[in-house]
Design an enzyme around this catalytic site. Structure first.
Site, PDB file in Angstrom:
ATOM      1  N   GLY A  18       0.831  -1.202   0.000  1.00  0.00           N
ATOM      2  CA  GLY A  18       0.000   0.000   0.000  1.00  0.00           C
ATOM      3  C   GLY A  18       0.857   1.240   0.000  1.00  0.00           C
ATOM      4  O   GLY A  18       1.958   1.261   0.571  1.00  0.00           O
ATOM      5  N   MET A  22       2.162  10.358   1.592  1.00  0.00           N
ATOM      6  CA  MET A  22       3.286  10.566   2.510  1.00  0.00           C
ATOM      7  C   MET A  22       3.749   9.294   3.202  1.00  0.00           C
ATOM      8  O   MET A  22       4.718   9.324   3.945  1.00  0.00           O
ATOM      9  CB  MET A  22       2.894  11.593   3.596  1.00  0.00           C
ATOM     10  N   ASP A 141     -11.942   9.960  11.279  1.00  0.00           N
ATOM     11  CA  ASP A 141     -11.729   9.753   9.834  1.00  0.00           C
ATOM     12  C   ASP A 141     -12.256   8.381   9.411  1.00  0.00           C
ATOM     13  O   ASP A 141     -11.613   7.692   8.622  1.00  0.00           O
ATOM     14  CB  ASP A 141     -10.250   9.895   9.495  1.00  0.00           C
TER      15      ASP A 141
END
Length: 597
Positions: A18, A22, A141
């Site tokens: 993955g 960043m 989130d």
């Protein structure tokens, strides 16, 4: 360190599984224990990243490690280790055998998941959220990409990178200018969008968005434009799930719609309450809805958001309380500052207009004082976020003032303005628009077309048009308002610049980003000249400039503007203030975009 090298003489990287802007995740072997693990690490930081940005990014990574490591629940990803290798932070987690919900939807060609899987996922996530919330942790989130379904059916919550402990900065976080760095627009709660306090009920709203998507194939507000998505969360009631997929059980439809309530206290009380409702629904039962968080208020108005502010990047469009200007009333008309006494009351009492409901004699002073007190009480209810109650109070006061003083009295118009304001807060923008337009016409006739209160009503009409998606009409309202404000007060007057800000936002919403950027730059320059570089309005305009540059894909220029915003926030608010940290997150988003380019 080689890409398939050894971290801390223990974790051997095997395969990249993955990658984000960043960071990256590797399948690795823990050679000390002979087990496979997942290693998440930041990409090496280049010289283009300043020290402050690097500090924020590292702190965000460490926060994820600390939060996740403190949680021990089958529904939360297990963290084994955390450290740095050659200056690069890394996080060692259990290696999960499965797919996240986003991958499952993609694999299913965006068709919804099987009903039994959807309900099972809902129950398992509710159980895991209940645990994390009891530990005082809010994820902030939740989205399909952060929820994994393993091959054995177990569901796990991942990625606590922007989670907050309950005592951390008062649970308050400002939405970034782009709306992307502190959450994902399709899954953000209204309070998260508006920058209000965020608690565990924000996660419940995000979960509602996730469940809506996996149950129907699309999130509740499925527009490509980020602005439209944010406005949908804040203003638009979601369509029932069963209008998209009839075979969904009725209890599940009701549960998800309750999760998507605009006001936090109209959602399930907590994740434990949510899980109980799902369990009961699966057995064919439903809990009774007595008094408490699940009950709906018994008012004549529908339940609605209580603090629907604009996103932070358009925050200065909000007029707030009506402005009080210094422009004198036109000759021959009473001064509205006189309120309920003096020339106006005497004039209307002795010479009522034909068809007017104004009585022949002046109203009793004690009755007028009572109405003034009730008017203030309505405003106080609004400040507390009790908008439905405030609307009822203002309606009653407006009716009484109209009966006693007439439809054109400044105090009647002031209360009607408040009625429109509360309707806007309740999401009833069409009704609010009609009243704002009527108040603007009446004030123009009574106080004068150039009176500040007339301008305020016109401004709010522009906002209402924007909320209704009538952006072309809103643009024309702002354009004419800019001309009139400039003529009466000058181009550098704060209210002139506020109207120009609305003009620029409308241009952006119409996709005219070059014009929107030019407008934002001019407003920013004028505000900097008259107010100073660190004034909040100047900083807001600079954020608008950065946002426009981002929409145009000019990320390097946007990065410079966002850094200027962050520096101004640091000087005026301090490095640890939530708004300063949000500005640093904006920088991070720009750098992520540049890294992906």
């Amino acid at each position: 360190m080689a890409e398939t090298g050894l971290i801390q003489s223990r974790y051997r990287l095997i395969e990249l599984i993955g990658r984000g802007g960043m960071g990256e995740v590797w399948r690795a072997l823990d050679e000390s224990l002979g087990r496979q693990v997942a290693v998440k690490r930041l990409k090496p930081v280049g010289p283009q990243h300043d020290r402050t940005f690097t500090r924020v990014l590292r702190e965000r990574f460490r926060r994820e490690a600390r939060v996740a490591a403190s949680l021990q629940h089958r529904g939360v990803t297990v963290v084994h280790d955390f450290g740095e290798d050659e200056g690069v932070p890394y996080l060692v987690m259990e290696l999960l055998d499965g797919q996240n919900l986003s991958q499952l939807l993609e694999e299913n060609e965006q068709h919804p998941l099987p009903v039994e899987h959807v309900v099972d996922i809902a129950e398992q996530v509710a159980d895991a959220l209940g645990y994390t919330h009891r530990q005082g942790i809010v994820h902030r989130d939740l989205k399909p990409a952060n929820i994994m379904r393993l091959t054995d059916g177990t569901v796990k919550i991942c990625d606590f990178g922007i989670a907050r402990l309950g005592h951390d900065i008062g649970m308050s976080s400002r939405l970034t200018t782009t709306g992307l760095a502190m959450g994902t627009p399709h899954y953000m709660s209204p309070e998260q969008i508006s920058g209000k306090e965020v608690d565990h009920r924000s996660d419940l709203y995000s979960l509602g968005c996730v469940l809506y998507e996996i149950a129907t194939g699309a999130p509740p507000f499925d527009q490509e434009d980020a602005w439209a998505v944010l406005v949908g969360h804040r203003d638009t009631p979601p369509e029932p799930l069963r209008t998209h997929r009839a075979e969904l059980p009725g209890f599940f439809d009701r549960v998800v719609l309750d999760l998507l309530a605009k006001a936090p206290d109209e959602r399930p009380a907590d994740a434990g309450d949510l899980r109980r409702r799902i369990v009961l629904g699966r057995t064919g039962e439903q809990p009774a809805l007595g008094p408490g968080p699940l009950a709906r208020p018994a008012t004549g108005l529908p339940p609605a958001p209580r603090a629907k502010a604009l996103p932070a990047w358009t925050r200065s469009m909000t007029a707030g309380r009506p402005a009080t200007g210094s422009t004198p009333p036109p000759a021959g008309r009473p001064d509205p500052a006189a309120g309920l006494t003096g020339q106006w009351t005497a004039a209307t009492a002795t010479a009522p207009r034909t068809g007017s409901s104004v009585p022949a004699g002046p109203p009793a002073p004690d009755l007028l004082a009572t109405l003034e007190g009730r008017h203030g009480a309505g405003i106080d209810l609004g400040r507390l976020g009790r908008w439905a109650e405030a609307a009822e109070v203002h309606r009653e006061v407006a009716a009484e003032r109209l009966r006693l003083l007439g439809p054109d009295h400044p105090d009647t118009l002031a209360t009607r303005y408040e009625v429109a304001y509360t309707l806007g807060r309740l999401g009833r923008w069409a009704e609010a628009l009609e009243i704002y337009q009527d108040v603007a016409r009446a004030r123009a006739a009574v106080l004068g077309a150039d009176h500040p209160d007339t301008f305020v009503a016109r401004y709010e009409a522009g906002i209402s048009l924007g909320r209704l998606g009538r952006d072309t009409e809103a643009l024309e309202v702002y354009r004419s308002l800019v001309e009139d404000r400039t003529r009466t007060a000058g181009e550098a007057d704060p209210e002139t610049l506020r109207a120009r800000h609305g003009l620029g936002v409308s241009l952006g919403r119409l996709g005219r980003w070059e014009e929107a950027l030019a407008e934002a730059r001019e407003v920013c320059a004028l505000r900097e000249h008259t107010l100073g570089p660190d004034h909040p309005d100047t900083v807001i305009s600079r954020r608008e400039v950065a946002a426009g540059l981002g929409w145009l894909g000019r990320w390097r220029e946007a990065l410079v503007a966002y850094r200027q915003v962050a520096e101004a926030r640091t000087r005026t608010l301090g490095p640890g203030h939530p708004q300063t940290l949000a500005a640093r997150e904006d920088e991070a988003h720009c750098l992520e975009r540049l890294a992906q380019a």
